[in-house]
Write an enzyme that holds these catalytic residues in place. Structure first.
Site, PDB file in Angstrom:
ATOM      1  N   CYS A   1      -8.904  -3.019   6.448  1.00 27.41           N
ATOM      2  CA  CYS A   1      -8.837  -2.602   7.855  1.00 27.41           C
ATOM      3  C   CYS A   1      -7.480  -2.972   8.448  1.00 27.41           C
ATOM      4  O   CYS A   1      -7.029  -4.115   8.322  1.00 27.41           O
ATOM      5  CB  CYS A   1      -9.966  -3.247   8.649  1.00 27.41           C
ATOM      6  SG  CYS A   1     -11.616  -2.783   8.080  1.00 27.41           S
TER       7      CYS A   1
ATOM      8  N   GLY B   1     -13.847 -11.704   5.079  1.00 25.42           N
ATOM      9  CA  GLY B   1     -14.549 -10.974   4.038  1.00 25.42           C
ATOM     10  C   GLY B   1     -15.594 -10.008   4.548  1.00 25.42           C
ATOM     11  O   GLY B   1     -15.986 -10.027   5.720  1.00 25.42           O
ATOM     12  N   GLU B   2     -16.037  -9.133   3.661  1.00 26.49           N
ATOM     13  CA  GLU B   2     -17.099  -8.164   3.920  1.00 26.49           C
ATOM     14  C   GLU B   2     -18.389  -8.693   3.291  1.00 26.49           C
ATOM     15  O   GLU B   2     -18.513  -8.779   2.062  1.00 26.49           O
ATOM     16  CB  GLU B   2     -16.724  -6.802   3.310  1.00 26.49           C
ATOM     17  CG  GLU B   2     -17.858  -5.811   3.142  1.00 26.49           C
ATOM     18  CD  GLU B   2     -18.604  -5.476   4.415  1.00 26.49           C
ATOM     19  OE1 GLU B   2     -19.854  -5.568   4.397  1.00 26.49           O
ATOM     20  OE2 GLU B   2     -17.964  -5.122   5.417  1.00 26.49           O
TER      21      GLU B   2
ATOM     22  N   SER C   1     -22.536  -8.662   9.695  1.00 28.98           N
ATOM     23  CA  SER C   1     -21.653  -7.596  10.163  1.00 28.98           C
ATOM     24  C   SER C   1     -20.976  -6.908   8.980  1.00 28.98           C
ATOM     25  O   SER C   1     -20.431  -7.568   8.094  1.00 28.98           O
ATOM     26  CB  SER C   1     -20.581  -8.174  11.101  1.00 28.98           C
ATOM     27  OG  SER C   1     -19.681  -7.161  11.516  1.00 28.98           O
TER      28      SER C   1
ATOM     29  N   ASN D   1     -15.019   1.146  15.572  1.00 25.27           N
ATOM     30  CA  ASN D   1     -13.576   1.198  15.866  1.00 25.27           C
ATOM     31  C   ASN D   1     -12.934   2.576  15.875  1.00 25.27           C
ATOM     32  O   ASN D   1     -11.753   2.700  16.191  1.00 25.27           O
ATOM     33  CB  ASN D   1     -12.805   0.293  14.900  1.00 25.27           C
ATOM     34  CG  ASN D   1     -13.403  -1.095  14.834  1.00 25.27           C
ATOM     35  OD1 ASN D   1     -13.672  -1.705  15.844  1.00 25.27           O
ATOM     36  ND2 ASN D   1     -13.664  -1.578  13.625  1.00 25.27           N
TER      37      ASN D   1
ATOM     38  N   CYS E   1     -11.391 -12.222  17.108  1.00 25.87           N
ATOM     39  CA  CYS E   1     -11.893 -11.190  16.211  1.00 25.87           C
ATOM     40  C   CYS E   1     -10.739 -10.529  15.481  1.00 25.87           C
ATOM     41  O   CYS E   1      -9.797 -10.024  16.106  1.00 25.87           O
ATOM     42  CB  CYS E   1     -12.684 -10.159  17.018  1.00 25.87           C
ATOM     43  SG  CYS E   1     -13.471  -8.901  16.008  1.00 25.87           S
TER      44      CYS E   1
END
Length: 347
Positions: free
Chosen positions: A123, A166-167, A198, A224, A341
């Site tokens: 991202c 991280g994801e 998330s 987003n 964030c």
């Protein structure tokens, strides 16, 4: 007690039923001692286990367990505070580091938990993505952040958000095992309704979570961009699972009665902040039950864009509200200490 007794017990990474099995197989004991061990570690910090009633009367058992238990949440090497918010850096056993953030709330503290060192998702507005991907965390390294926040730093953590580095769905198994450990009433006792996972939109992860029968855990999605062109430019994940695929997975997700999805929308000046963007976002959301957190962009290295003004935040939010979207404006906390964030990873 048989020859397996010397095998280490990584207690922060074990759900209680697994610990019971270890105690039965390796030590000839059962739930009584396993639950006592869980209590002493997770509720009391593990500093004086041998003096607990269940072990004080069994010195031989404790002498063996004491050598077998591995309690390694990572070494907190730095804390940074701003107006009650605390960011702490944990050095792991291989000398890699992660960041976690304790956020003070009105009636409780929330801990923002990391699931990986770095991130693969790329991202553009995220500092963690700019680290690249180092590795996924183990279950004990995820749980260790909660352990350190409570027992080393002394904060009463009631709420968890898997929104750190991280994801989470790229480390699905370790994260979901950590959820089991943290949810146990005999241990950390954090209710599923107080946990939020998330994702940037990893559709297979959403589908796997949907099958796990955990209706009370909260699912957040980082959006987003209200259309594939805008979102793909900001979030490469959208090229794999575009908005139509994402919405299909959310349509099929088994929310509990009156449940909602949490959407996160980082507002970036001149990129995704127009009235047309807001209107398109409202169309994408309808008819999903959504609470949208609108967050001003926090500057990160290598992404030369600006945060919106307060007026732009209000205008964007009002357009969504007029279309029936429930919006909460989240003014950034921790921006000056790179704890906002998208800012974690500037270690």
């Amino acid at each position: 007690m048989n020859a397996l007794k010397e095998e280490k017990i990584d207690i922060l990474g074990l759900p209680l039923d697994k610990l019971v099995n270890v105690m039965q197989v390796q030590y000839g004991k059962g739930p009584f001692h396993a639950e006592a061990l869980y209590r002493e570690v997770f509720k009391k910090g593990g500093g004086d286990i041998g003096h607990a009633p269940e072990f004080k009367g069994s010195p031989r058992l404790w002498s063996v367990l004491e050598k077998a238990i591995r309690l390694s949440p990572g070494r907190v090497e730095k804390t940074i505070e701003e107006e009650g918010l605390v960011k702490f850096i944990t050095r792991l056993s291989d000398e890699l580091a992660i960041e976690s953030v304790i956020i003070p709330m009105t009636r409780h503290n929330t801990l923002c938990v990391s699931s990986q060192v770095g991130c693969k998702m790329g991202c553009k507005f995220c500092q963690t993505a700019r680290m690249g991907f180092k590795r996924s965390l183990t279950t004990s390294e995820i749980v260790g952040q909660v352990f350190n926040a409570r027992h080393l730093l002394g904060h009463d953590i009631k709420n968890l958000v898997f929104m750190g580095m991280g994801e989470p769905f790229d480390n699905f198994d370790a994260v979901m095992t950590a959820v089991r450990v943290l949810n146990s009433q005999k241990g950390c006792d954090i209710a599923l309704r107080h946990m939020t996972i998330s994702t940037c939109g990893v559709v297979p992860g959403i589908e796997r979570l949907a099958l796990m029968n955990l209706p009370n855990i909260r699912l957040a999605v980082s959006i987003n961009g209200p259309d594939d062109t805008t979102r793909s430019a900001l979030m490469p994940v959208n090229r794999h699972w575009p908005l139509a695929a994402l919405k299909k997975s959310l349509d099929a997700y088994p929310l509990p009665p009156r449940g909602v999805f949490l959407f996160e929308y980082i507002l970036i000046k001149g990129v995704n902040d127009s009235r047309e963007h807001a209107q398109a976002l409202a169309r994408f959301i309808h008819p999903l039950p959504v609470r949208l957190n609108l967050i001003p962009y926090n500057p990160v290295t290598g992404f030369d864009h600006q945060s919106p003004s307060d007026e732009q935040m209000h205008d964007f939010a009002q357009t969504l509200t007029d279309k029936g979207v429930f919006v909460i404006k989240r003014w950034s906390k921790g921006r000056s200490v790179s704890a906002g964030c998208g800012q974690l990873g500037k270690i």
